[in-house]
Motif scaffolding. Sequence first.
Motif, PDB file in Angstrom:
ATOM      1  N   ASN A   1      21.583  11.141   8.341  1.00 23.85           N
ATOM      2  CA  ASN A   1      21.766  12.077   7.229  1.00 23.85           C
ATOM      3  C   ASN A   1      20.525  12.914   6.913  1.00 23.85           C
ATOM      4  OD1 ASN A   1      20.034  10.333   5.769  1.00 23.85           O
ATOM      5  ND2 ASN A   1      21.768   9.190   4.903  1.00 23.85           N
ATOM      6  N   GLY A   2      19.419  12.664   7.621  1.00 25.90           N
ATOM      7  CA  GLY A   2      18.211  13.450   7.410  1.00 25.90           C
ATOM      8  C   GLY A   2      17.447  13.131   6.149  1.00 25.90           C
ATOM      9  N   GLN A   3      17.913  12.125   5.405  1.00 23.83           N
ATOM     10  CA  GLN A   3      17.231  11.744   4.164  1.00 23.83           C
ATOM     11  C   GLN A   3      16.022  10.866   4.451  1.00 23.83           C
ATOM     12  OE1 GLN A   3      18.255  12.931   1.039  1.00 23.83           O
ATOM     13  NE2 GLN A   3      19.580  14.172   2.370  1.00 23.83           N
ATOM     14  N   SER A   4      14.971  11.033   3.648  1.00 27.53           N
ATOM     15  CA  SER A   4      13.770  10.219   3.811  1.00 27.53           C
ATOM     16  C   SER A   4      14.052   8.770   3.427  1.00 27.53           C
ATOM     17  CB  SER A   4      12.635  10.760   2.940  1.00 27.53           C
ATOM     18  OG  SER A   4      12.221  12.033   3.405  1.00 27.53           O
ATOM     19  N   ILE A   5      13.546   7.856   4.221  1.00 22.43           N
ATOM     20  CA  ILE A   5      13.628   6.433   3.903  1.00 22.43           C
ATOM     21  C   ILE A   5      12.281   6.021   3.310  1.00 22.43           C
ATOM     22  CG2 ILE A   5      13.874   4.106   4.845  1.00 22.43           C
ATOM     23  CD1 ILE A   5      15.705   5.245   6.989  1.00 22.43           C
ATOM     24  N   MET A   6      12.321   5.460   2.135  1.00 19.44           N
ATOM     25  CA  MET A   6      11.109   5.133   1.400  1.00 19.44           C
ATOM     26  C   MET A   6      10.748   3.648   1.593  1.00 19.44           C
ATOM     27  SD  MET A   6      11.136   8.212   0.268  1.00 19.44           S
ATOM     28  CE  MET A   6       9.741   8.290  -0.854  1.00 19.44           C
TER      29      MET A   6
ATOM     30  N   ASP B   1       0.824  -1.208   0.000  1.00 23.45           N
ATOM     31  CA  ASP B   1       0.000   0.000   0.000  1.00 23.45           C
ATOM     32  C   ASP B   1       0.860   1.261   0.000  1.00 23.45           C
ATOM     33  OD1 ASP B   1      -2.434  -1.424   0.136  1.00 23.45           O
ATOM     34  OD2 ASP B   1      -2.296  -1.559   2.323  1.00 23.45           O
ATOM     35  N   MET B   2       1.953   1.248   0.767  1.00 25.85           N
ATOM     36  CA  MET B   2       2.761   2.451   0.938  1.00 25.85           C
ATOM     37  C   MET B   2       4.034   2.444   0.088  1.00 25.85           C
ATOM     38  SD  MET B   2       2.500   3.599   4.959  1.00 25.85           S
ATOM     39  CE  MET B   2       3.281   5.171   4.543  1.00 25.85           C
ATOM     40  N   ALA B   3       4.116   1.557  -0.858  1.00 21.74           N
ATOM     41  CA  ALA B   3       5.311   1.467  -1.708  1.00 21.74           C
ATOM     42  C   ALA B   3       5.631   2.820  -2.337  1.00 21.74           C
ATOM     43  CB  ALA B   3       5.101   0.416  -2.794  1.00 21.74           C
ATOM     44  N   GLY B   4       6.891   3.239  -2.214  1.00 26.54           N
ATOM     45  CA  GLY B   4       7.340   4.494  -2.796  1.00 26.54           C
ATOM     46  C   GLY B   4       7.112   5.713  -1.916  1.00 26.54           C
ATOM     47  N   MET B   5       6.542   5.493  -0.721  1.00 25.17           N
ATOM     48  CA  MET B   5       6.257   6.615   0.165  1.00 25.17           C
ATOM     49  C   MET B   5       7.284   6.688   1.304  1.00 25.17           C
ATOM     50  SD  MET B   5       2.104   6.579   0.407  1.00 25.17           S
ATOM     51  CE  MET B   5       2.134   8.231   1.092  1.00 25.17           C
TER      52      MET B   5
END
Length: 255
Positions: free
Chosen positions: A245-250, A233-237
């Motif tokens: 590093n403050g980067q979003s983990i998808m 359901d949340m793939a790619g989010m």
Amino acid sequence: MKNVFVETSNVKRFQSALAALEQRGAQEACLAVVDGLPGLGKTTTLKHWVAHNGAIYLRAKKEWTAAWFMNELLEELRVNPPYSFQKKFGKVVEELAMRNSTAAMARRNFALVIDEADHISKKETILETVRDISDIIELPIILVGMGKVNDHLTRFPQVSSRVSQKVRFEKATLADVKTLIDQRCEVKVADDLAGFVFKVSQGYNREVLEAIANIERFGLRMEPGDQGVSMADMAGMAIIKDRHNGQSIMVPEVL
């Protein structure tokens, strides 16, 4: 997100240590140290315990002196600080003794909690003041830090010898993460997504709660299947931000 307090394995260890502290043999050995890395739920746990027991909570400051410590403690006790240190100390002992006695009669736990205790764990004057307060009225005092308090206290044997309980908050287990999700998330979450949250959060409560907030925002806009919001359901989010590093983990695509 549901506003409930979740009893994780760390919380249960803390509660066991408090029970042991109450049953200590040497009455003067009434110091406890709670430590662990930031983001593991120490402050949340201690503030919850303080609120439910009418205990006293202070957050140590880097530049604290013994007088500054006394002033903040008296303010928390809602007492106007006297001018001299001797009178400040006397008033602190009087007020804490009264509250400790009242709690004992009501069969409640009472203690002074000092968070961010790393700031004072090398300051002999403040530590000796803490020891004096604890000794005089046999008051449990809980020092909360980020992993160095016990090491620093070894330099002050008169203080370290009075530490009867040591609790180290560890990273959350998979069971802890699932319990946090089950009890705090407003939408049902599938096991595969819960497992992914455990993996990417690395067991830090702070990141788990961030993930729950993101899952909720998504789940409340859709109709999850019987198993709840899943990885598919949340793939790619984005699920959380990497603390390094403050980067979003998808959430990855599920094959």
